[in-house]
Design a protein around this motif. Structure first.
Motif, short mmCIF file in Angstrom:
data_model
loop_
_atom_site.label_atom_id
_atom_site.label_comp_id
_atom_site.label_asym_id
_atom_site.label_seq_id
_atom_site.Cartn_x
_atom_site.Cartn_y
_atom_site.Cartn_z
N ASN A 48 1.53 -1.48 -0.13
CA ASN A 48 -0.11 0.18 0.24
C ASN A 48 1.07 1.08 -0.17
OD1 ASN A 48 -2.55 -1.00 -0.45
ND2 ASN A 48 -2.04 -1.97 1.93
N GLU A 49 1.75 1.13 0.91
CA GLU A 49 2.44 2.80 1.28
C GLU A 49 3.50 2.46 -0.73
OE1 GLU A 49 4.24 2.45 5.24
OE2 GLU A 49 4.67 0.34 4.24
N LEU A 50 4.19 1.17 -0.77
CA LEU A 50 4.33 1.37 -2.46
C LEU A 50 3.70 2.26 -3.28
CD1 LEU A 50 6.24 -2.03 -2.04
CD2 LEU A 50 7.27 0.62 -1.83
N PHE A 51 2.22 1.58 -3.34
CA PHE A 51 1.43 2.34 -4.77
C PHE A 51 0.93 3.62 -4.32
CE2 PHE A 51 -3.06 2.77 -6.40
CZ PHE A 51 -2.71 1.30 -7.04
N ILE A 52 1.09 4.10 -2.88
CA ILE A 52 0.76 5.53 -2.47
C ILE A 52 1.91 6.87 -3.53
CG2 ILE A 52 0.90 7.44 -0.62
CD1 ILE A 52 -1.30 5.03 0.53
N GLU A 53 3.00 5.75 -2.94
CA GLU A 53 4.03 6.42 -3.70
C GLU A 53 4.40 6.74 -5.77
OE1 GLU A 53 8.37 6.29 -2.14
OE2 GLU A 53 7.99 5.17 -0.75
N ALA A 54 3.85 5.58 -5.59
CA ALA A 54 4.25 5.41 -7.64
C ALA A 54 3.30 6.06 -7.80
CB ALA A 54 3.70 3.86 -7.92
N LEU A 55 1.84 6.54 -7.62
CA LEU A 55 1.08 7.60 -7.80
C LEU A 55 1.40 8.70 -7.37
CD1 LEU A 55 -2.57 5.76 -6.34
CD2 LEU A 55 -1.68 5.72 -8.41
N THR A 56 1.82 8.55 -6.69
CA THR A 56 2.70 10.80 -6.43
C THR A 56 3.66 10.91 -7.65
OG1 THR A 56 2.63 10.03 -3.98
CG2 THR A 56 4.40 12.06 -4.67
N PHE A 57 4.50 9.34 -7.40
CA PHE A 57 4.96 9.96 -9.24
C PHE A 57 4.21 10.25 -10.58
CE2 PHE A 57 8.82 7.03 -6.73
CZ PHE A 57 9.40 8.16 -6.56
N ILE A 58 3.14 9.22 -10.53
CA ILE A 58 2.77 9.92 -11.50
C ILE A 58 1.98 11.42 -11.26
CG2 ILE A 58 0.30 9.50 -12.71
CD1 ILE A 58 0.71 6.25 -11.82
N GLU A 59 1.86 11.99 -10.32
CA GLU A 59 0.76 13.34 -10.46
C GLU A 59 2.51 13.92 -10.52
OE1 GLU A 59 -0.44 13.77 -6.45
OE2 GLU A 59 -1.98 11.86 -6.50
N SER A 60 3.22 14.01 -10.58
CA SER A 60 5.51 14.07 -10.59
C SER A 60 5.30 14.39 -12.46
CB SER A 60 6.26 14.71 -9.38
OG SER A 60 5.54 14.31 -7.91
N GLU A 61 4.41 13.13 -12.31
CA GLU A 61 4.94 13.09 -13.88
C GLU A 61 6.18 12.34 -14.47
OE1 GLU A 61 4.75 16.51 -16.60
OE2 GLU A 61 2.23 16.93 -16.19
N LEU A 62 6.75 11.51 -13.07
CA LEU A 62 7.80 10.84 -13.00
C LEU A 62 7.58 9.64 -13.61
CD1 LEU A 62 9.62 12.31 -10.26
CD2 LEU A 62 9.97 12.15 -12.71
#
Length: 82
Positions: A5-19
């Motif tokens: 769950n923590e990794l998934f949230i981090e991945a979504l944060t990367f998407i929001e930053s276009e990373l």
């Protein structure tokens, strides 16, 4: 190590930053290390979306097909097949 769950949230944060490549890496870690997680189909779908954003359409299709073929009962299958 972080849970899926923590990794998934981090991945979504990367998407929001276009990373997108960073997001893809995190989603793949979830798929590899948490194979039985309910998030795995979500990860493959999001990897496909990231590849679309990067104009890597063949890789996007590969990941959408994984959702369709390996998770036919997933609610995401109808999204992937459109």
């Amino acid at each position: 190590m972080k849970n899926e769950n923590e990794l998934f949230i981090e991945a979504l944060t990367f998407i929001e930053s276009e990373l997108y490549f960073d997001a893809i890496n995190f989603f793949k870690v979830i798929c590899k290390n948490f194979e039985k997680s309910d998030l795995v189909d979500d990860c493959y779908l999001n990897v496909g979306i990231c590849y679309m954003k990067l104009n890597l359409f063949d890789k996007a299709i590969e990941n959408f097909n994984i959702v369709i073929n390996e998770y036919p009962d997933s609610k995401l299958t109808s999204i992937s097949s459109n």
